[in-house]
Design a protein around this motif. Structure first.
Motif, mmCIF file in Angstrom:
data_model
loop_
_atom_site.group_PDB
_atom_site.id
_atom_site.type_symbol
_atom_site.label_atom_id
_atom_site.label_comp_id
_atom_site.label_asym_id
_atom_site.label_seq_id
_atom_site.Cartn_x
_atom_site.Cartn_y
_atom_site.Cartn_z
ATOM 1 N N ALA A 3 9.163 -29.178 38.877
ATOM 2 C CA ALA A 3 9.935 -30.400 39.132
ATOM 3 C C ALA A 3 9.317 -31.197 40.270
ATOM 4 O O ALA A 3 9.217 -32.428 40.219
ATOM 5 C CB ALA A 3 11.382 -30.044 39.462
ATOM 6 N N ALA A 4 8.873 -30.495 41.320
ATOM 7 C CA ALA A 4 8.235 -31.179 42.455
ATOM 8 C C ALA A 4 6.923 -31.812 42.039
ATOM 9 O O ALA A 4 6.612 -32.947 42.413
ATOM 10 C CB ALA A 4 8.017 -30.183 43.596
ATOM 11 N N SER A 5 6.149 -31.081 41.243
ATOM 12 C CA SER A 5 4.862 -31.599 40.780
ATOM 13 C C SER A 5 5.049 -32.861 39.938
ATOM 14 O O SER A 5 4.334 -33.861 40.102
ATOM 15 C CB SER A 5 4.130 -30.520 39.969
ATOM 16 O OG SER A 5 2.880 -30.991 39.515
ATOM 17 N N LYS A 6 6.035 -32.820 39.048
ATOM 18 C CA LYS A 6 6.304 -33.969 38.181
ATOM 19 C C LYS A 6 6.808 -35.164 39.004
ATOM 20 O O LYS A 6 6.477 -36.325 38.711
ATOM 21 C CB LYS A 6 7.324 -33.582 37.116
ATOM 22 C CG LYS A 6 7.472 -34.590 35.976
ATOM 23 C CD LYS A 6 8.393 -34.040 34.890
ATOM 24 C CE LYS A 6 8.592 -35.075 33.776
ATOM 25 N NZ LYS A 6 9.552 -34.579 32.753
ATOM 26 N N ALA A 7 7.609 -34.867 40.054
ATOM 27 C CA ALA A 7 8.127 -35.940 40.911
ATOM 28 C C ALA A 7 6.984 -36.658 41.634
ATOM 29 O O ALA A 7 6.924 -37.896 41.670
ATOM 30 C CB ALA A 7 9.113 -35.371 41.922
ATOM 31 N N PRO A 16 -0.257 -33.484 41.722
ATOM 32 C CA PRO A 16 -0.589 -32.954 43.048
ATOM 33 C C PRO A 16 -1.393 -31.667 42.966
ATOM 34 O O PRO A 16 -1.254 -30.879 42.028
ATOM 35 C CB PRO A 16 0.786 -32.710 43.679
ATOM 36 C CG PRO A 16 1.712 -32.533 42.528
ATOM 37 C CD PRO A 16 1.184 -33.426 41.447
ATOM 38 N N ILE A 17 -2.238 -31.460 43.977
ATOM 39 C CA ILE A 17 -3.087 -30.271 44.054
ATOM 40 C C ILE A 17 -2.319 -29.155 44.769
ATOM 41 O O ILE A 17 -1.761 -29.379 45.843
ATOM 42 C CB ILE A 17 -4.379 -30.590 44.840
ATOM 43 C CG1 ILE A 17 -5.151 -31.718 44.151
ATOM 44 C CG2 ILE A 17 -5.245 -29.349 45.002
ATOM 45 C CD1 ILE A 17 -6.232 -32.341 45.015
ATOM 46 N N PRO A 18 -2.262 -27.946 44.205
ATOM 47 C CA PRO A 18 -1.621 -26.845 44.932
ATOM 48 C C PRO A 18 -2.511 -26.361 46.072
ATOM 49 O O PRO A 18 -3.711 -26.123 45.877
ATOM 50 C CB PRO A 18 -1.454 -25.766 43.857
ATOM 51 C CG PRO A 18 -2.478 -26.073 42.813
ATOM 52 C CD PRO A 18 -2.726 -27.553 42.859
ATOM 53 N N VAL A 19 -1.951 -26.252 47.278
ATOM 54 C CA VAL A 19 -2.716 -25.807 48.446
ATOM 55 C C VAL A 19 -1.908 -24.761 49.217
ATOM 56 O O VAL A 19 -0.691 -24.678 49.097
ATOM 57 C CB VAL A 19 -3.080 -26.980 49.383
ATOM 58 C CG1 VAL A 19 -3.952 -27.995 48.682
ATOM 59 C CG2 VAL A 19 -1.819 -27.647 49.933
ATOM 60 N N LYS A 20 -2.614 -23.982 50.034
ATOM 61 C CA LYS A 20 -1.971 -23.007 50.906
ATOM 62 C C LYS A 20 -1.759 -23.644 52.281
ATOM 63 O O LYS A 20 -2.700 -24.150 52.890
ATOM 64 C CB LYS A 20 -2.843 -21.757 51.069
ATOM 65 C CG LYS A 20 -3.040 -20.961 49.787
ATOM 66 C CD LYS A 20 -1.812 -20.147 49.444
ATOM 67 C CE LYS A 20 -2.065 -19.209 48.271
ATOM 68 N NZ LYS A 20 -0.871 -18.461 47.890
ATOM 69 N N GLY A 21 -0.526 -23.613 52.772
ATOM 70 C CA GLY A 21 -0.236 -24.185 54.077
ATOM 71 C C GLY A 21 -0.644 -23.252 55.202
ATOM 72 O O GLY A 21 -0.473 -22.037 55.110
#
Length: 454
Positions: free
Chosen positions: A378-382, A391-396
């Motif tokens: 849902a966050a990615s689609k938003a 959006p690119i998935p990253v490690k914080g």
């Protein structure tokens, strides 16, 4: 719904900004006891903002330390519930002389709001408050929304775990949403898939019973600053690998496939160096910058002092030297184990000419969230809807100490949907938050609720 959201946000955008800046004027520094009244004032201001934005209920709740602000807007118990977590406390402002403008007098310059707490985390959690208002006022809510805004994140959330355990039913939700992280850039949006844990200790090294004359006693008595410096320096080898026995025992080894995914994120080395004013990159050999700040543990010296540091000269051999030291942790390390390891190590390696007092300040566990979860999707689609790209998935690299506790107590996954930037100056002088990012967050958050409900 997008058009009515856009129209409402454009109509009220100036007020949204003013309200956020009003919150930034309150010096809610949780680490300093003299700001206790400011903490209460800020909590009350957060409560008022939740009620004004559409919450049916909001209250300031005691934790035994600085209070938590809870709020809720329940439209239908049968619909999904989103719990928004944030924090209203901020870091100390020192060194004050390095601020270009007063830290609690928000100043707009070049499209940025400069103030302590602007990006961490007042500006970011306030996006959710204004997103709620947008949905309430346009009659477009698709989920129930709860808020838990705490006042002790910057000191390790020492009381929130007990509060959460005692209020499980109140905080019950289907997903937890946190905006206390950053994007790679506005051109390359990203979503954090986890945060590192934290172990924070202090080490005092004492030699003599008092400061001594450096001429009379120098060369005959151990200098605790020198001893402590050597102890700290011994914790890394020539490859910047941590030498403390057992430190890496539980570290999750990331697969080559995941490392390749991490390194797909755009990275301009020269821009990175120029922005923070360094000559060369530095870190553990064999890992890229994103790997060093995301999937590898670290040991950092956060402060060191001893002897005479005032104006002019005073030739003393100090009695004591002190350092604050932190380790960032990755899955499957635990703060309890690493803290004990660090304390024992500094006590063990101290030479017999000094005594060591080593103790813990606070800690927190690493946390990761799967990218195949409903919340992440849902966050990615938003973000894809408002930024125009996935959006690119990253490690914080940072830590949010309460994450592990929130999931274990509530049984709910956490989604990190931050809109800050790495150059926002978190914990530093001249912290800022781009106004464009603030508005982009308010624009994007309603889509998360829409897509999560779907």
């Amino acid at each position: 719904m997008s058009q009515v959201w856009k129209e409402y946000q454009e109509q009220h955008g100036e007020r949204f900004l003013k309200e956020m800046m009003d919150l930034l004027r309150i010096p809610s520094i949780s680490a300093k006891s003299e700001h206790k009244e400011d903490m209460i004032q800020c909590a009350e201001a957060v409560k008022a903002s939740l009620l004004a934005s559409g919450c049916d209920k909001a209250e300031v709740m005691d934790t035994g330390g600085h209070p938590v602000v809870y709020g809720e807007k329940i439209i239908d118990p049968a619909k999904p519930t989103v719990l928004v977590y944030g924090h209203y406390d901020v870091q100390p402002v020192e060194p004050l002389e390095l601020w270009h403008t007063p830290p609690f007098e928000p100043t707009i310059k070049d499209g940025k709001v400069f103030a302590r707490g602007s990006a961490d985390d007042k500006g970011q959690f306030y996006m959710h408050v204004k997103a709620l208002e947008t949905m309430v006022k346009t009659n477009t809510m698709t989920t129930n929304i709860k808020f838990i805004i705490e006042g002790e994140e910057e000191v390790g959330s020492p009381n929130l775990g007990k509060f959460v355990a005692a209020n499980k039913e109140l905080l019950k939700a289907d997903v937890i949403l946190i905006s206390d992280s950053s994007l790679l850039s506005m051109e390359n949006p990203s979503l954090d898939t986890g945060v590192r844990g934290l172990s924070y200790i202090e080490v005092e090294v004492t030699a003599a019973a008092r400061d001594l004359h450096s001429g009379t006693y120098g060369g005959a008595v151990a200098n605790p600053i020198v001893v402590l410096s050597k102890m700290i320096a011994s914790c890394h080898d020539e490859n910047n690998h941590i030498t403390i026995p057992g430190f890496y025992d539980d570290v999750n080894v990331v697969s080559e496939a995941e490392r390749a995914l991490i390194n797909q994120a755009p990275f301009d080395e020269q821009e990175y160096k120029d922005e923070i004013g360094i000559q060369e990159l530095w870190g553990e050999k064999g890992f890229s910058t994103y790997e060093r700040t995301g999937i590898r543990p670290t040991l950092e010296l956060n402060g060191i002092w001893g002897g005479y540091t005032g104006e002019g000269a005073k030739t003393v051999l100090p009695a004591k030297a002190t350092a604050k030291i932190s380790a960032r942790l990755v899955p499957n390390q635990t703060s309890e184990k690493i803290t004990e390891l660090l304390l024992a190590h500094f006590r063990k390696i101290a030479p017999s000419c000094v005594t060591v007092n080593a103790f813990e300040h606070h800690g927190g566990e690493p946390y990761g969230t799967p990218i195949d979860s409903k919340g992440y999707q849902a966050a990615s689609k938003a973000l894809e809807t408002t930024f125009g790209k996935t959006p690119i998935p990253v490690k914080g690299g940072g830590s949010i100490p309460i994450c592990h506790t929130l999931e274990s107590e509530l049984g709910t996954k956490i989604i990190f949907m931050g809109f800050g930037l790495d150059n926002d100056g978190l914990h530093s002088p001249n912290e800022k938050y781009n106004i464009e990012n603030y508005y982009k967050g308010i624009e994007t958050i309603p889509y998360f609720h829409q897509f999560f409900a779907e």
